[in-house]
Design a protein around this motif. Structure first.
Motif, PDB file in Angstrom:
ATOM      1  N   VAL A 121       0.806  -1.102  -0.060  1.00 12.08           N
ATOM      2  CA  VAL A 121       0.068  -0.008   0.044  1.00 12.08           C
ATOM      3  C   VAL A 121       0.958   1.248  -0.055  1.00 12.08           C
ATOM      4  O   VAL A 121       0.789   2.174  -0.737  1.00 12.08           O
ATOM      5  N   PRO A 122       1.870   1.430   0.714  1.00 13.28           N
ATOM      6  CA  PRO A 122       2.070   0.820   2.088  1.00 13.28           C
ATOM      7  C   PRO A 122       1.225   1.518   3.337  1.00 13.28           C
ATOM      8  O   PRO A 122       0.906   2.645   3.271  1.00 13.28           O
ATOM      9  N   CYS A 123       1.076   0.618   4.433  1.00  9.64           N
ATOM     10  CA  CYS A 123       0.163   1.248   5.499  1.00  9.64           C
ATOM     11  C   CYS A 123       1.123   0.638   6.624  1.00  9.64           C
ATOM     12  O   CYS A 123       0.702  -0.311   7.252  1.00  9.64           O
ATOM     13  N   VAL A 124       1.774   1.615   7.233  1.00  8.07           N
ATOM     14  CA  VAL A 124       2.811   1.405   8.339  1.00  8.07           C
ATOM     15  C   VAL A 124       1.814   1.347   9.485  1.00  8.07           C
ATOM     16  O   VAL A 124       2.115   0.367  10.378  1.00  8.07           O
ATOM     17  N   HIS A 125       0.743   1.909   9.879  1.00  4.94           N
ATOM     18  CA  HIS A 125       0.182   1.890  11.115  1.00  4.94           C
ATOM     19  C   HIS A 125      -0.660   0.401  11.200  1.00  4.94           C
ATOM     20  O   HIS A 125      -0.609  -0.141  12.195  1.00  4.94           O
ATOM     21  N   THR A 126      -1.336   0.057  10.133  1.00  6.32           N
ATOM     22  CA  THR A 126      -1.829  -1.406  10.103  1.00  6.32           C
ATOM     23  C   THR A 126      -0.830  -2.460  10.032  1.00  6.32           C
ATOM     24  O   THR A 126      -1.000  -3.304  10.946  1.00  6.32           O
ATOM     25  N   THR A 147      10.663 -12.728   8.385  1.00  5.35           N
ATOM     26  CA  THR A 147      10.999 -12.314   6.996  1.00  5.35           C
ATOM     27  C   THR A 147       9.903 -11.328   6.689  1.00  5.35           C
ATOM     28  O   THR A 147      10.323 -10.396   5.982  1.00  5.35           O
ATOM     29  N   ALA A 148       8.625 -11.609   6.680  1.00  5.94           N
ATOM     30  CA  ALA A 148       7.718 -10.752   6.237  1.00  5.94           C
ATOM     31  C   ALA A 148       7.740  -9.415   6.828  1.00  5.94           C
ATOM     32  O   ALA A 148       7.252  -8.355   6.119  1.00  5.94           O
ATOM     33  N   LEU A 149       8.074  -9.486   8.048  1.00  4.63           N
ATOM     34  CA  LEU A 149       8.192  -8.240   9.086  1.00  4.63           C
ATOM     35  C   LEU A 149       9.177  -7.437   8.366  1.00  4.63           C
ATOM     36  O   LEU A 149       9.162  -6.066   8.397  1.00  4.63           O
ATOM     37  N   ILE A 150      10.430  -8.167   8.162  1.00  4.66           N
ATOM     38  CA  ILE A 150      11.411  -7.314   7.630  1.00  4.66           C
ATOM     39  C   ILE A 150      11.158  -6.744   6.337  1.00  4.66           C
ATOM     40  O   ILE A 150      11.296  -5.363   5.946  1.00  4.66           O
ATOM     41  N   GLN A 151      10.334  -7.397   5.370  1.00  9.68           N
ATOM     42  CA  GLN A 151      10.116  -6.974   3.772  1.00  9.68           C
ATOM     43  C   GLN A 151       9.217  -5.535   4.252  1.00  9.68           C
ATOM     44  O   GLN A 151       9.179  -4.827   3.435  1.00  9.68           O
ATOM     45  N   GLY A 154      10.953  -2.564   5.559  1.00 18.32           N
ATOM     46  CA  GLY A 154      11.592  -2.140   4.527  1.00 18.32           C
ATOM     47  C   GLY A 154      11.013  -1.433   3.385  1.00 18.32           C
ATOM     48  O   GLY A 154      11.505  -0.197   2.752  1.00 18.32           O
ATOM     49  N   ARG A 155       9.846  -1.869   3.037  1.00 22.25           N
ATOM     50  CA  ARG A 155       9.034  -1.189   1.809  1.00 22.25           C
ATOM     51  C   ARG A 155       8.292   0.030   2.514  1.00 22.25           C
ATOM     52  O   ARG A 155       8.033   1.060   1.725  1.00 22.25           O
ATOM     53  N   CYS A 156       8.330   0.255   3.903  1.00 24.18           N
ATOM     54  CA  CYS A 156       7.790   1.646   4.517  1.00 24.18           C
ATOM     55  C   CYS A 156       9.123   2.380   4.958  1.00 24.18           C
ATOM     56  O   CYS A 156       8.831   3.282   5.582  1.00 24.18           O
ATOM     57  N   SER A 157      10.118   2.176   4.423  1.00 20.12           N
ATOM     58  CA  SER A 157      11.206   2.908   4.442  1.00 20.12           C
ATOM     59  C   SER A 157      11.944   2.984   5.963  1.00 20.12           C
ATOM     60  O   SER A 157      12.385   4.081   6.378  1.00 20.12           O
ATOM     61  N   ALA A 158      11.511   2.185   6.591  1.00 18.18           N
ATOM     62  CA  ALA A 158      12.078   1.863   7.978  1.00 18.18           C
ATOM     63  C   ALA A 158      13.174   0.891   8.092  1.00 18.18           C
ATOM     64  O   ALA A 158      12.975  -0.341   8.524  1.00 18.18           O
ATOM     65  N   ALA A 159      14.348   1.248   7.528  1.00 17.78           N
ATOM     66  CA  ALA A 159      15.372   0.370   7.440  1.00 17.78           C
ATOM     67  C   ALA A 159      15.961  -0.043   8.647  1.00 17.78           C
ATOM     68  O   ALA A 159      16.373  -0.984   8.868  1.00 17.78           O
ATOM     69  N   GLY A 160      15.887   0.754   9.538  1.00 20.71           N
ATOM     70  CA  GLY A 160      16.307   0.650  10.918  1.00 20.71           C
ATOM     71  C   GLY A 160      15.644  -0.414  11.720  1.00 20.71           C
ATOM     72  O   GLY A 160      16.221  -1.352  12.216  1.00 20.71           O
ATOM     73  N   ALA A 161      14.300  -0.383  11.528  1.00 17.86           N
ATOM     74  CA  ALA A 161      13.406  -1.351  12.131  1.00 17.86           C
ATOM     75  C   ALA A 161      13.663  -2.981  11.525  1.00 17.86           C
ATOM     76  O   ALA A 161      13.726  -3.967  12.229  1.00 17.86           O
ATOM     77  N   ALA A 162      13.694  -2.722  10.354  1.00 20.38           N
ATOM     78  CA  ALA A 162      14.045  -4.016   9.394  1.00 20.38           C
ATOM     79  C   ALA A 162      15.269  -4.658   9.765  1.00 20.38           C
ATOM     80  O   ALA A 162      15.402  -5.975  10.005  1.00 20.38           O
ATOM     81  N   ARG A 163      16.253  -3.630  10.022  1.00 17.59           N
ATOM     82  CA  ARG A 163      17.778  -4.343  10.722  1.00 17.59           C
ATOM     83  C   ARG A 163      17.394  -4.854  11.693  1.00 17.59           C
ATOM     84  O   ARG A 163      18.392  -5.799  12.321  1.00 17.59           O
TER      85      ARG A 163
END
Length: 548
Positions: A121-126, A147-151, A154-163
């Protein structure tokens, strides 16, 4: 007389294998209910899979929602949830997830597909709420959920959280390594992507492909090629990434060399070459590659079709445009695909088939800026500039925001139609309302419009107000206006400026010479001609071809 016995109907499971449309699925839905087969979980699972294959999850949803909650196992609900996540709006998938939470307890299979839907979407809140739900249920450490959470992050531009999620994994899977590399690639951090790539204990072809694609995406073709040469197995995907990178950089020679080395060319490699030639202004080369593609008897996809239509648009060949439409029908390419439909509008408009272009344009469920621009260009090219201006007004009423290209087209349309006041209005609108900095083409259009109608001093003031060095096109437009209205002094100023920026262009000298000739200043004509001779500038002789 003995009546022939009626032939028994095939089993529902057999009919499912033959089903090709959503309407057929709806008929099988009715048969399942009528025959009381709704308690056969294996059959329901096959029905849900068939609905997913035909992108019709709503049919499966209508069947399962009519059953008592206890009659539908969680695995079947998860299958439906995954299908809704892939093919339906996010709210439909979330509604199904809420039903699962109400009637059962979601498991690790309930989250990955829904998280991917949130990422699209992306939908960060949901997505964050789903992460919290996964933690409460104790499934957040599951490999597929993590893995789905990392993706998702990442799609929501939150690379820090993904890492942070990736680093908390005890053992990262091959897919997880690919995911974190793509997170950094998508956010433009190629150094961190390479750091992760170098840490992978056992790299597979997907990891190599991802890293090559990352370098290509950030424009570092030298590093991409170096890594490509290091690959243990140079895949078609890596070849195609590099071909696309070279094409985007305008290096079609490099792209062709790579393409020729690729033995097993798939449809993606062919489409990369065809679109590369088309986008770089080589439509005939694009058609030559397409003819080679046809000889291979490979089924085309939407990318090949769009690239082919781009080449045809540049050639303006209406007969080729009609052939391409037939080719699309022959291979059952979805003409309602947004990119294909936009390409059809653009191709027909550029080729002069405005009637067909208008029918396609009006059939679009959602019209975007590109489609409006295509129609406006078509009207400008084929003598109906006033309609182009009308389309621009309609586009504004639909709430679309024009871009640089659209303003260039509408200013050109005003020039062709002689709409001086509207041209000045749109130029001001571009700067003041949409905060677009005018480029040289915008100034040249406005100067040409003012010059055609004798407003030469206003045009000159526009040029002097340009930030930076004035565009040669603007001086050329002013010179054209001076020729038209016989303004010798201003024409001389414009010509002198053009001599400075285009010293080898014989046309500028000839234009100034023509201004003098129009008012019988033959001495000045001789001086201009002598200056051309002294500088070694010669006018290319015109040629006439007589067809018999």
């Amino acid at each position: 007389m003995r009546l022939a016995a009626s032939r028994p109907s095939p089993p529902v499971a057999t009919l499912l294998g033959r089903c090709r449309t959503a309407r057929c699925l709806a008929q099988l839905h009715a048969r399942i209910v009528r025959l009381g087969l709704h308690n056969q979980h294996a059959l329901l699972a096959r029905f849900a899979a068939a609905c997913d294959a035909l992108a019709a999850p709503s049919v499966a949803d209508s069947l399962l929602s009519a059953l008592p909650p206890h009659a539908v196992p969680l695995s079947l609900r998860n299958t439906l949830l995954a299908s809704l996540s892939r093919h339906s709006p996010l709210h439909a998938a979330l509604a199904q997830f809420s039903l699962i939470r109400r009637d059962a307890c979601p498991d690790a299979f309930s989250f990955p597909s829904l998280l991917r839907a949130c990422a699209r979407v992306p939908c960060v809140h949901t997505g964050s709420a789903l992460h919290a739900a996964a933690i409460r249920l104790g499934v957040d450490t599951d490999l597929f959920v993590r893995t789905a959470l990392i993706q998702f992050y990442g799609r929501c531009s939150a690379a820090g959280a993904a890492r942070a999620l990736f680093d908390s994994m005890i053992v990262a899977s091959e897919v997880s390594w690919t995911s974190i590399i793509m997170v950094y690639v998508d956010c433009g951090d190629i150094l961190s992507a390479r750091e992760c790539f170098d840490r992978i204990p056992h790299r597979n072809v997907v990891h190599w492909n991802a890293m090559v694609h990352g370098y290509v995406k950030c424009g570092d073709l030298e590093s991409a090629r170096r890594l490509f040469e290091e690959m243990p197995q140079r895949t078609a995907a890596a070849h195609t990434s590099l071909i696309g990178g070279y094409a985007k950089a305008g290096n079609m020679q490099g792209a062709k060399l790579l393409f020729d080395k690729l033995q097993d060319r798939d449809v993606f490699a062919w489409s990369a070459m065809i679109s590369g030639y088309a986008q770089n202004g080589y439509p005939r080369e694009a058609l030559r590659i397409f003819n080679q593609f046809r000889e291979k008897d490979i089924c085309p996809d939407e990318l090949v079709i769009v690239a082919l239509m781009t080449a045809c648009s540049q050639l303006g060949n209406i007969m080729l445009a009609k052939w391409i439409e037939g080719y699309i029908v022959r291979y059952s390419i979805d003409m309602n695909n947004a990119h294909v439909l936009a390409g059809l509008v653009n191709m027909n408009a550029k080729c002069g088939n405005m009637e067909r272009a208008t029918v396609l344009f009006e059939s679009m469920p959602v019209r975007d800026v590109f489609s409006y621009c295509s129609m406006m260009q078509g009207h400008c090219l084929h003598g109906s500039a006033t309609k182009a201006v009308e389309l621009f007004s309609r586009m504004l009423l639909e709430g679309l925001s024009p871009d640089n290209a659209v303003f260039t087209v509408v200013l050109t349309a005003c020039n062709h139609a002689g709409l001086v006041e509207q041209g000045k209005k749109y130029f001001g609108m571009m700067k003041n309302e949409y905060l677009i900095v005018p480029c040289g083409d915008h100034y040249a259009c406005l100067v040409s419009l003012l010059g055609r109608f004798g407003m030469l001093r206003d045009a000159y003031e526009i040029i002097k107000s340009m930030p930076g060095k004035p565009h040669p096109g603007s001086w050329g437009a002013l010179l054209g206006g001076c020729i038209l209205h016989g303004d010798v002094e201003l024409g001389k100023i414009a010509a002198q400026k053009l001599f400075e920026v285009e010293p080898e262009n014989a046309g500028n000298y000839v234009s100034l010479s023509n201004i003098y000739a129009n008012i019988d200043r033959w001495v000045d004509v001789s001086q201009v001609r002598a200056e051309m001779t002294g500088k070694g500038i010669t006018k290319i002789a015109g040629r006439t071809l007589v067809l018999q």
